[in-house]
Motif scaffolding. Structure first.
Motif, PDB file in Angstrom:
ATOM      1  N   PHE A 175      28.101 -64.576  24.904  1.00 50.10           N
ATOM      2  CA  PHE A 175      29.472 -64.095  25.087  1.00 50.10           C
ATOM      3  C   PHE A 175      30.335 -64.735  24.009  1.00 50.10           C
ATOM      4  CE2 PHE A 175      33.789 -64.906  26.610  1.00 50.10           C
ATOM      5  CZ  PHE A 175      34.206 -63.592  26.819  1.00 50.10           C
ATOM      6  N   SER A 176      31.089 -63.913  23.302  1.00 52.68           N
ATOM      7  CA  SER A 176      31.969 -64.403  22.248  1.00 52.68           C
ATOM      8  C   SER A 176      33.380 -63.879  22.459  1.00 52.68           C
ATOM      9  CB  SER A 176      31.471 -63.951  20.870  1.00 52.68           C
ATOM     10  OG  SER A 176      30.204 -64.489  20.578  1.00 52.68           O
ATOM     11  N   ALA A 177      34.355 -64.697  22.115  1.00 55.64           N
ATOM     12  CA  ALA A 177      35.754 -64.275  22.151  1.00 55.64           C
ATOM     13  C   ALA A 177      36.489 -64.968  21.021  1.00 55.64           C
ATOM     14  CB  ALA A 177      36.394 -64.620  23.493  1.00 55.64           C
ATOM     15  N   ASN A 178      37.469 -64.270  20.426  1.00 55.86           N
ATOM     16  CA  ASN A 178      38.301 -64.886  19.389  1.00 55.86           C
ATOM     17  C   ASN A 178      39.753 -64.492  19.589  1.00 55.86           C
ATOM     18  OD1 ASN A 178      38.948 -62.442  17.487  1.00 55.86           O
ATOM     19  ND2 ASN A 178      36.746 -62.310  17.857  1.00 55.86           N
ATOM     20  N   TRP A 179      40.657 -65.362  19.176  1.00 53.29           N
ATOM     21  CA  TRP A 179      42.086 -65.142  19.416  1.00 53.29           C
ATOM     22  C   TRP A 179      42.918 -65.700  18.280  1.00 53.29           C
ATOM     23  CZ3 TRP A 179      38.881 -68.259  22.309  1.00 53.29           C
ATOM     24  CH2 TRP A 179      39.050 -69.649  22.159  1.00 53.29           C
ATOM     25  N   PHE A 180      44.152 -65.239  18.217  1.00 52.08           N
ATOM     26  CA  PHE A 180      45.117 -65.653  17.199  1.00 52.08           C
ATOM     27  C   PHE A 180      46.502 -65.573  17.827  1.00 52.08           C
ATOM     28  CE2 PHE A 180      48.047 -65.063  13.722  1.00 52.08           C
ATOM     29  CZ  PHE A 180      47.528 -65.826  12.684  1.00 52.08           C
ATOM     30  N   LYS A 181      47.151 -66.712  18.008  1.00 51.97           N
ATOM     31  CA  LYS A 181      48.427 -66.771  18.714  1.00 51.97           C
ATOM     32  C   LYS A 181      49.492 -67.428  17.823  1.00 51.97           C
ATOM     33  CE  LYS A 181      51.539 -67.001  22.014  1.00 51.97           C
ATOM     34  NZ  LYS A 181      52.238 -65.787  22.515  1.00 51.97           N
ATOM     35  N   PRO A 182      50.400 -66.629  17.226  1.00 50.87           N
ATOM     36  CA  PRO A 182      51.531 -67.236  16.507  1.00 50.87           C
ATOM     37  C   PRO A 182      52.379 -68.066  17.466  1.00 50.87           C
ATOM     38  CG  PRO A 182      51.307 -64.903  15.968  1.00 50.87           C
ATOM     39  CD  PRO A 182      50.406 -65.169  17.147  1.00 50.87           C
ATOM     40  N   LEU A 183      52.724 -69.276  17.052  1.00 53.29           N
ATOM     41  CA  LEU A 183      53.477 -70.177  17.914  1.00 53.29           C
ATOM     42  C   LEU A 183      54.952 -70.238  17.554  1.00 53.29           C
ATOM     43  CD1 LEU A 183      50.930 -73.136  18.128  1.00 53.29           C
ATOM     44  CD2 LEU A 183      51.331 -71.340  19.827  1.00 53.29           C
ATOM     45  N   THR A 184      55.231 -70.345  16.254  1.00 51.48           N
ATOM     46  CA  THR A 184      56.622 -70.419  15.816  1.00 51.48           C
ATOM     47  C   THR A 184      56.728 -69.910  14.398  1.00 51.48           C
ATOM     48  OG1 THR A 184      58.539 -71.888  15.591  1.00 51.48           O
ATOM     49  CG2 THR A 184      56.419 -72.786  14.947  1.00 51.48           C
ATOM     50  N   PHE A 186      59.055 -69.833  10.819  1.00 47.99           N
ATOM     51  CA  PHE A 186      60.056 -70.609  10.097  1.00 47.99           C
ATOM     52  C   PHE A 186      61.000 -69.680   9.319  1.00 47.99           C
ATOM     53  CE2 PHE A 186      56.152 -73.172  10.431  1.00 47.99           C
ATOM     54  CZ  PHE A 186      56.641 -74.196  11.227  1.00 47.99           C
ATOM     55  N   GLU A 187      62.086 -70.242   8.801  1.00 45.59           N
ATOM     56  CA  GLU A 187      63.117 -69.444   8.136  1.00 45.59           C
ATOM     57  C   GLU A 187      62.586 -68.706   6.912  1.00 45.59           C
ATOM     58  OE1 GLU A 187      66.489 -71.811   7.240  1.00 45.59           O
ATOM     59  OE2 GLU A 187      67.069 -72.124   9.349  1.00 45.59           O
ATOM     60  N   ASN A 188      61.594 -69.267   6.235  1.00 41.86           N
ATOM     61  CA  ASN A 188      61.055 -68.627   5.030  1.00 41.86           C
ATOM     62  C   ASN A 188      59.994 -67.574   5.346  1.00 41.86           C
ATOM     63  OD1 ASN A 188      58.907 -70.194   5.829  1.00 41.86           O
ATOM     64  ND2 ASN A 188      58.754 -71.377   3.929  1.00 41.86           N
ATOM     65  N   GLY A 189      59.759 -67.296   6.633  1.00 46.43           N
ATOM     66  CA  GLY A 189      58.794 -66.273   7.018  1.00 46.43           C
ATOM     67  C   GLY A 189      57.408 -66.796   7.299  1.00 46.43           C
ATOM     68  N   SER A 190      57.117 -68.025   6.919  1.00 47.98           N
ATOM     69  CA  SER A 190      55.826 -68.613   7.251  1.00 47.98           C
ATOM     70  C   SER A 190      55.801 -68.948   8.738  1.00 47.98           C
ATOM     71  CB  SER A 190      55.559 -69.863   6.408  1.00 47.98           C
ATOM     72  OG  SER A 190      56.475 -70.900   6.727  1.00 47.98           O
ATOM     73  N   PHE A 191      54.604 -69.177   9.269  1.00 44.89           N
ATOM     74  CA  PHE A 191      54.521 -69.438  10.701  1.00 44.89           C
ATOM     75  C   PHE A 191      53.334 -70.330  11.032  1.00 44.89           C
ATOM     76  CE2 PHE A 191      52.030 -65.652   9.870  1.00 44.89           C
ATOM     77  CZ  PHE A 191      50.920 -65.761  10.685  1.00 44.89           C
ATOM     78  N   LEU A 192      53.388 -70.892  12.223  1.00 40.09           N
ATOM     79  CA  LEU A 192      52.339 -71.755  12.746  1.00 40.09           C
ATOM     80  C   LEU A 192      51.586 -70.986  13.823  1.00 40.09           C
ATOM     81  CD1 LEU A 192      51.427 -74.749  12.304  1.00 40.09           C
ATOM     82  CD2 LEU A 192      52.784 -75.315  14.336  1.00 40.09           C
ATOM     83  N   ALA A 193      50.240 -71.059  13.796  1.00 40.35           N
ATOM     84  CA  ALA A 193      49.439 -70.286  14.737  1.00 40.35           C
ATOM     85  C   ALA A 193      48.326 -71.137  15.343  1.00 40.35           C
ATOM     86  CB  ALA A 193      48.825 -69.070  14.051  1.00 40.35           C
ATOM     87  N   TYR A 222      47.069 -73.737  12.399  1.00 46.67           N
ATOM     88  CA  TYR A 222      47.169 -73.340  10.995  1.00 46.67           C
ATOM     89  C   TYR A 222      48.582 -72.898  10.640  1.00 46.67           C
ATOM     90  CZ  TYR A 222      42.130 -73.477  10.600  1.00 46.67           C
ATOM     91  OH  TYR A 222      40.834 -73.901  10.575  1.00 46.67           O
ATOM     92  N   TRP A 223      49.024 -73.332   9.461  1.00 46.53           N
ATOM     93  CA  TRP A 223      50.262 -72.830   8.874  1.00 46.53           C
ATOM     94  C   TRP A 223      49.915 -71.677   7.947  1.00 46.53           C
ATOM     95  CZ3 TRP A 223      51.382 -72.770   3.594  1.00 46.53           C
ATOM     96  CH2 TRP A 223      52.677 -72.343   3.263  1.00 46.53           C
ATOM     97  N   HIS A 224      50.626 -70.557   8.088  1.00 50.27           N
ATOM     98  CA  HIS A 224      50.366 -69.359   7.293  1.00 50.27           C
ATOM     99  C   HIS A 224      51.600 -68.944   6.505  1.00 50.27           C
ATOM    100  CE1 HIS A 224      46.478 -67.945   9.015  1.00 50.27           C
ATOM    101  NE2 HIS A 224      46.891 -68.612  10.088  1.00 50.27           N
ATOM    102  N   SER A 225      51.396 -68.583   5.246  1.00 49.37           N
ATOM    103  CA  SER A 225      52.389 -67.854   4.475  1.00 49.37           C
ATOM    104  C   SER A 225      51.733 -66.554   4.029  1.00 49.37           C
ATOM    105  CB  SER A 225      52.857 -68.675   3.269  1.00 49.37           C
ATOM    106  OG  SER A 225      51.819 -68.782   2.303  1.00 49.37           O
ATOM    107  N   LYS A 226      52.419 -65.783   3.197  1.00 46.74           N
ATOM    108  CA  LYS A 226      51.857 -64.495   2.772  1.00 46.74           C
ATOM    109  C   LYS A 226      50.566 -64.680   1.997  1.00 46.74           C
ATOM    110  CE  LYS A 226      52.964 -60.287   0.181  1.00 46.74           C
ATOM    111  NZ  LYS A 226      54.001 -59.566  -0.618  1.00 46.74           N
ATOM    112  N   ARG A 227      50.476 -65.728   1.171  1.00 48.86           N
ATOM    113  CA  ARG A 227      49.319 -65.901   0.294  1.00 48.86           C
ATOM    114  C   ARG A 227      48.446 -67.105   0.641  1.00 48.86           C
ATOM    115  NH1 ARG A 227      47.907 -61.260  -1.820  1.00 48.86           N
ATOM    116  NH2 ARG A 227      49.668 -60.203  -2.822  1.00 48.86           N
ATOM    117  N   TYR A 228      48.958 -68.019   1.458  1.00 47.06           N
ATOM    118  CA  TYR A 228      48.232 -69.256   1.693  1.00 47.06           C
ATOM    119  C   TYR A 228      48.149 -69.583   3.187  1.00 47.06           C
ATOM    120  CZ  TYR A 228      49.132 -69.925  -3.295  1.00 47.06           C
ATOM    121  OH  TYR A 228      49.205 -69.757  -4.648  1.00 47.06           O
TER     122      TYR A 228
END
Length: 265
Positions: A175-184, A186-193, A222-228
């Protein structure tokens, strides 16, 4: 082998948890993504002692009509360092996980309750150059499920067929499951997940495994931006791959740590 699902999570976050709609154009929701993850693993299991190594992960995925695809290729010990625990071992590992939409194949909305789409799910793990190396195929039923707080979670229940030359036999289930939950955000559009996955094997046969179960559970921030993206993941192992803790002097239960820097194309 690490299955961070960074790009897959980005796609999941961008989509809404609605029932699949193939009534007019099966390609209207097509997308694709690819990225490179430079990674380092600390205390990865199974191992006899510290299993620390670098690797480059080329990760990709997307959707084309009825086909939902996720995959990656890992290249270990990039500098061929003699101090790496991967020195002299297989340099590459491949995972492919295509799923085929039953909604799309039948042309019907098969959603019910929190289940938004159904799939025939497959998974292939391959490494090394020998037919006795890891060479396994999984097949079963999958679903996209709306889970409170987490949002859309990909779930799959597989039967495992071991294609290694010395086995070539069915060996339990996963049994496998995967998830991705944005948490917050930031003002520059990046986010923490918060993102992760769980792989739970059960019903493993005693002639092929010392334990009937095995567990790997990854939890990352993880911190995400458009490219990184930059992040840390904590992975819990319990009799991983069906190996009892201590067998063959291997440690198969405990925690591993992963750090990653990602560039998205």
């Amino acid at each position: 082998m690490r299955e961070l699902l960074l790009g897959l999570g980005m796609a999941a976050a961008a989509s809404t948890a609605l029932a699949a709609d193939y009534s007019d154009d099966i390609h209207k929701n097509d997308y694709s993504w690819r990225q490179f993850n430079l990674m380092y693993a600390f205390d990865e299991l199974p191992d006899t002692s510290g299993n620390d190594h670098d690797y480059l992960e080329m990760e990709f995925g997307g959707r084309s009509g009825i086909v939902d695809l996720y995959g990656y290729i890992d290249v270990f010990n990039l500098t061929s360092s003699k101090s790496s625990d991967k020195y002299g071992k297989d340099k590459m590992f491949l995972k492919l996980a295509p799923r085929f939409s039953l909604d799309g194949m039948t042309g019907k909305d098969l959603s019910f309750g929190p289940v938004k789409e159904l799939y025939i799910s497959t998974l292939y793990n391959v490494n090394g150059g020998s037919s006795n190396d890891v060479n396994s195929a999984f097949v079963g039923l999958g679903a996209d499920v709306e889970v409170p707080w987490l949002g859309k979670v990909g779930m799959n229940l597989y039967g495992l067929y071991d294609m290694a030359e010395h086995r070539q036999d069915w060996n339990g289930y996963q049994f496998s499951a995967n998830w991705f939950k944005p948490l917050t955000t930031f003002e520059n559009g990046s986010f923490l997940a918060y993102q992760g996955y769980i792989d739970y094997q059960f019903g493993l046969r005693p002639e092929y495994a010392s334990s009937s179960t095995g567990l790997a559970n990854f939890n990352g921030l993880y911190w995400h931006s458009k490219r990184y993206a930059v992040g840390y993941g904590l992975k819990y192992f319990n009799n991983v791959y069906g190996l009892d803790n201590g067998i063959y002097n291997l440690k198969t239960t405990g925690f591993g740590h992963y750090v990653a820097v990602t560039y998205k194309f």
